[in-house]
Design a protein around this motif. Sequence first.
Motif, PDB file in Angstrom:
ATOM      1  N   THR A  73     -41.871  39.803  12.973  1.00 43.99           N
ATOM      2  CA  THR A  73     -41.406  40.767  13.969  1.00 43.99           C
ATOM      3  C   THR A  73     -39.911  41.011  13.831  1.00 43.99           C
ATOM      4  O   THR A  73     -39.113  40.071  13.864  1.00 43.99           O
ATOM      5  N   PRO A  74     -39.489  42.258  13.665  1.00 48.00           N
ATOM      6  CA  PRO A  74     -38.051  42.532  13.546  1.00 48.00           C
ATOM      7  C   PRO A  74     -37.332  42.299  14.874  1.00 48.00           C
ATOM      8  O   PRO A  74     -37.911  42.457  15.956  1.00 48.00           O
ATOM      9  N   ALA A  75     -36.072  41.891  14.780  1.00 43.97           N
ATOM     10  CA  ALA A  75     -35.261  41.687  15.982  1.00 43.97           C
ATOM     11  C   ALA A  75     -34.990  43.036  16.646  1.00 43.97           C
ATOM     12  O   ALA A  75     -34.784  44.045  15.974  1.00 43.97           O
ATOM     13  N   THR A  76     -34.972  43.039  17.958  1.00 43.97           N
ATOM     14  CA  THR A  76     -34.742  44.288  18.697  1.00 43.97           C
ATOM     15  C   THR A  76     -33.340  44.363  19.290  1.00 43.97           C
ATOM     16  O   THR A  76     -32.934  45.417  19.775  1.00 43.97           O
ATOM     17  N   ILE A  77     -32.598  43.283  19.233  1.00 42.03           N
ATOM     18  CA  ILE A  77     -31.251  43.256  19.791  1.00 42.03           C
ATOM     19  C   ILE A  77     -30.309  44.121  18.952  1.00 42.03           C
ATOM     20  O   ILE A  77     -30.501  44.259  17.736  1.00 42.03           O
ATOM     21  N   ASN A  78     -29.279  44.721  19.585  1.00 45.45           N
ATOM     22  CA  ASN A  78     -28.364  45.576  18.841  1.00 45.45           C
ATOM     23  C   ASN A  78     -27.332  44.740  18.075  1.00 45.45           C
ATOM     24  O   ASN A  78     -27.263  43.517  18.224  1.00 45.45           O
ATOM     25  N   LEU A  79     -26.526  45.421  17.253  1.00 44.22           N
ATOM     26  CA  LEU A  79     -25.580  44.722  16.371  1.00 44.22           C
ATOM     27  C   LEU A  79     -24.597  43.869  17.152  1.00 44.22           C
ATOM     28  O   LEU A  79     -24.364  42.700  16.820  1.00 44.22           O
ATOM     29  N   GLY A  80     -24.012  44.435  18.216  1.00 38.38           N
ATOM     30  CA  GLY A  80     -23.038  43.677  18.998  1.00 38.38           C
ATOM     31  C   GLY A  80     -23.653  42.462  19.657  1.00 38.38           C
ATOM     32  O   GLY A  80     -23.081  41.364  19.639  1.00 38.38           O
ATOM     33  N   GLY A  81     -24.830  42.640  20.256  1.00 34.29           N
ATOM     34  CA  GLY A  81     -25.496  41.520  20.904  1.00 34.29           C
ATOM     35  C   GLY A  81     -25.905  40.446  19.923  1.00 34.29           C
ATOM     36  O   GLY A  81     -25.854  39.246  20.216  1.00 34.29           O
ATOM     37  N   MET A  82     -26.307  40.862  18.736  1.00 32.29           N
ATOM     38  CA  MET A  82     -26.730  39.908  17.714  1.00 32.29           C
ATOM     39  C   MET A  82     -25.594  38.972  17.327  1.00 32.29           C
ATOM     40  O   MET A  82     -25.737  37.746  17.302  1.00 32.29           O
ATOM     41  N   PHE A  83     -24.436  39.551  17.042  1.00 32.05           N
ATOM     42  CA  PHE A  83     -23.325  38.708  16.606  1.00 32.05           C
ATOM     43  C   PHE A  83     -22.653  37.981  17.766  1.00 32.05           C
ATOM     44  O   PHE A  83     -22.036  36.932  17.573  1.00 32.05           O
ATOM     45  N   ALA A  84     -22.797  38.505  18.982  1.00 26.99           N
ATOM     46  CA  ALA A  84     -22.318  37.753  20.147  1.00 26.99           C
ATOM     47  C   ALA A  84     -23.097  36.453  20.297  1.00 26.99           C
ATOM     48  O   ALA A  84     -22.527  35.405  20.625  1.00 26.99           O
ATOM     49  N   LEU A  85     -24.400  36.516  20.040  1.00 27.60           N
ATOM     50  CA  LEU A  85     -25.214  35.303  20.080  1.00 27.60           C
ATOM     51  C   LEU A  85     -24.782  34.303  19.021  1.00 27.60           C
ATOM     52  O   LEU A  85     -24.688  33.095  19.266  1.00 27.60           O
ATOM     53  N   PRO A 134     -22.224  41.530   7.368  1.00 28.31           N
ATOM     54  CA  PRO A 134     -22.863  41.708   8.683  1.00 28.31           C
ATOM     55  C   PRO A 134     -23.902  42.819   8.693  1.00 28.31           C
ATOM     56  O   PRO A 134     -24.920  42.717   9.372  1.00 28.31           O
ATOM     57  N   LEU A 135     -23.644  43.890   7.935  1.00 27.41           N
ATOM     58  CA  LEU A 135     -24.593  45.008   7.916  1.00 27.41           C
ATOM     59  C   LEU A 135     -25.915  44.603   7.264  1.00 27.41           C
ATOM     60  O   LEU A 135     -26.997  44.921   7.778  1.00 27.41           O
ATOM     61  N   VAL A 136     -25.836  43.892   6.134  1.00 25.01           N
ATOM     62  CA  VAL A 136     -27.066  43.456   5.475  1.00 25.01           C
ATOM     63  C   VAL A 136     -27.808  42.449   6.352  1.00 25.01           C
ATOM     64  O   VAL A 136     -29.035  42.497   6.481  1.00 25.01           O
ATOM     65  N   GLY A 137     -27.073  41.529   6.984  1.00 27.68           N
ATOM     66  CA  GLY A 137     -27.712  40.579   7.890  1.00 27.68           C
ATOM     67  C   GLY A 137     -28.410  41.276   9.041  1.00 27.68           C
ATOM     68  O   GLY A 137     -29.558  40.945   9.380  1.00 27.68           O
ATOM     69  N   TYR A 138     -27.738  42.260   9.617  1.00 33.00           N
ATOM     70  CA  TYR A 138     -28.307  43.007  10.752  1.00 33.00           C
ATOM     71  C   TYR A 138     -29.556  43.778  10.339  1.00 33.00           C
ATOM     72  O   TYR A 138     -30.609  43.687  10.988  1.00 33.00           O
ATOM     73  N   PHE A 139     -29.446  44.507   9.236  1.00 30.62           N
ATOM     74  CA  PHE A 139     -30.586  45.328   8.823  1.00 30.62           C
ATOM     75  C   PHE A 139     -31.747  44.491   8.303  1.00 30.62           C
ATOM     76  O   PHE A 139     -32.916  44.873   8.466  1.00 30.62           O
ATOM     77  N   SER A 140     -31.467  43.345   7.694  1.00 34.23           N
ATOM     78  CA  SER A 140     -32.580  42.506   7.247  1.00 34.23           C
ATOM     79  C   SER A 140     -33.308  41.889   8.444  1.00 34.23           C
ATOM     80  O   SER A 140     -34.534  41.727   8.416  1.00 34.23           O
ATOM     81  N   ALA A 166     -28.347  37.415  10.677  1.00 35.75           N
ATOM     82  CA  ALA A 166     -26.995  37.446  11.223  1.00 35.75           C
ATOM     83  C   ALA A 166     -26.290  36.114  11.006  1.00 35.75           C
ATOM     84  O   ALA A 166     -25.105  36.067  10.645  1.00 35.75           O
ATOM     85  N   PHE A 167     -27.007  35.008  11.208  1.00 34.51           N
ATOM     86  CA  PHE A 167     -26.420  33.699  10.944  1.00 34.51           C
ATOM     87  C   PHE A 167     -26.038  33.561   9.472  1.00 34.51           C
ATOM     88  O   PHE A 167     -24.969  33.042   9.134  1.00 34.51           O
ATOM     89  N   SER A 168     -26.922  34.005   8.588  1.00 26.72           N
ATOM     90  CA  SER A 168     -26.654  33.903   7.164  1.00 26.72           C
ATOM     91  C   SER A 168     -25.424  34.716   6.775  1.00 26.72           C
ATOM     92  O   SER A 168     -24.618  34.286   5.932  1.00 26.72           O
ATOM     93  N   ALA A 169     -25.258  35.897   7.389  1.00 25.92           N
ATOM     94  CA  ALA A 169     -24.101  36.737   7.089  1.00 25.92           C
ATOM     95  C   ALA A 169     -22.801  36.056   7.481  1.00 25.92           C
ATOM     96  O   ALA A 169     -21.829  36.048   6.707  1.00 25.92           O
ATOM     97  N   ILE A 170     -22.771  35.478   8.674  1.00 25.10           N
ATOM     98  CA  ILE A 170     -21.547  34.805   9.117  1.00 25.10           C
ATOM     99  C   ILE A 170     -21.322  33.528   8.321  1.00 25.10           C
ATOM    100  O   ILE A 170     -20.180  33.167   8.012  1.00 25.10           O
ATOM    101  N   TRP A 171     -22.411  32.836   7.961  1.00 24.11           N
ATOM    102  CA  TRP A 171     -22.273  31.617   7.159  1.00 24.11           C
ATOM    103  C   TRP A 171     -21.585  31.922   5.830  1.00 24.11           C
ATOM    104  O   TRP A 171     -20.683  31.205   5.405  1.00 24.11           O
ATOM    105  N   LEU A 172     -21.993  32.998   5.190  1.00 26.08           N
ATOM    106  CA  LEU A 172     -21.400  33.343   3.904  1.00 26.08           C
ATOM    107  C   LEU A 172     -20.003  33.929   4.038  1.00 26.08           C
ATOM    108  O   LEU A 172     -19.256  33.987   3.063  1.00 26.08           O
ATOM    109  N   PHE A 173     -19.638  34.354   5.268  1.00 28.12           N
ATOM    110  CA  PHE A 173     -18.319  34.959   5.454  1.00 28.12           C
ATOM    111  C   PHE A 173     -17.211  33.982   5.071  1.00 28.12           C
ATOM    112  O   PHE A 173     -16.278  34.336   4.336  1.00 28.12           O
TER     113      PHE A 173
END
Length: 445
Positions: free
Chosen positions: A203-215, A60-66, A366-373
């Motif tokens: 353009t980098p995403a501006t949403i925070n970590l919690g909001g990103m994974f909630a989506l 999740p951290l790599v997905g968020y930061f990427s 974020a999708f890629s991170a959860i997909w690989l989870f």
Amino acid sequence: MALSLGQKAGWGLADMGIVVFVVVKQLLVLTYLTAFLGVPVGIAGFVTTAVLVFDMITDPLVGYFSDKTQSRFGRRAPWMFLGVLVMSAGMVGLFSVPAGMAMGANLAWVIAFFGLATIGFTMVAIPYGAQSGEITQDPKERSAMTGWRMGFASVGILIGGAVIPGLAESMGYAKAALAVTPLMVGAVWLSLWATRKAPRIETPATINLGGMFALVFSNRAFVVLVLLYGVMTLAIAMITAGLPFAALYLIVDSGDTALSGAASALSVLSLMFAAFVVGSILSQAGWVLLSNGIGKLGALIIGLLLYVLLLGALYTALPSVNVTAIAGMFVLAGMTNGAYQQIPWAIYPDLMDVTRRDSGIAIEGAFSAIWLFGQKLANALAPAVLGLTLAAAGWLETTTGTVAQSEGALASLQMSITLIPAAILFVAVLGLAFVYRPLAARVLA
């Protein structure tokens, strides 16, 4: 803008380098610990699982930061460029345990470098998966891209499963790993060069970590597909983890079949992987055509059902001294495995589009991170499940490669790589047909 053939193939090329490490960690780490470092199989399975669980924490951290990265090369390329170097260095270090250390020190060494390698893997794999949702929104184009990807991945499987074991026998594990690192690095770097002009989201995403994974988790069809892909992967990972043991104990070359010479030259394990890869490569175009003809989900279900039947047949054929017949079955296994390899990876970017369409936010990392989870969880569990299953049946560890095993232990191994994975795959088929299908129909219509 439609992608060129070079961009489609170039994107797929990176997976050749990635899959070398995936196969090595699934295929050789458990065997290396038990057959060459003398670690009891139950402990070795737990250690392997613990490292892979740690690896999932970084996803999740790599997905968020990427998703939030901003550079002149886009959001994904910097992570992949550096990550493959970390992955390669960790893989070489993993098999470079100094001689003469105690078992505890051996375990600490393996854990440290295995952990480093998996961090590098995450740095490559998460952004790479995100690219499939960025560079095109055409479902058929994604099927073609994934066909190229899995064709190159099959070559990576051949290198990781057939070439490296043979090299390891002749020159040692560390030198074998070092010998293939230029290919791993080159595949990822060449892929980045080939896709440098492909469409991408700057353009980098501006949403925070919690909001990103909630989506991400609000996309129910995607979440169900992640879980079912994890179920499929558990079955495949059990086969992969058990295959080195099967090559030592269940597939014994009689010396008088058509492929006996190849088995002697390559080793039985390398021959089986080569046969598997041939089947996988031959099947890729067929799965693309079938996906375009009847839909991706229908093609996937057909492929998994054929896999179940093949594993049942393989159970009845083992143990065997006819390497030619078993190699033929592995060709068929590779063809059925092609559906598992290719089709889910072509489906999940379509579900990314749903969230981007509804929210206007691009969070492919974020999708890629959860997909690989789900995949990583299954890969983490498989060695522990196999290790505990074999340990319960009385499996004996050794430092010499082989040791006499009981009939019960061998029977447990036989079921662990055939009937048990077949049952797991059938559960996945039921989930796809009765849980995932109605959810996907509502959002992808």
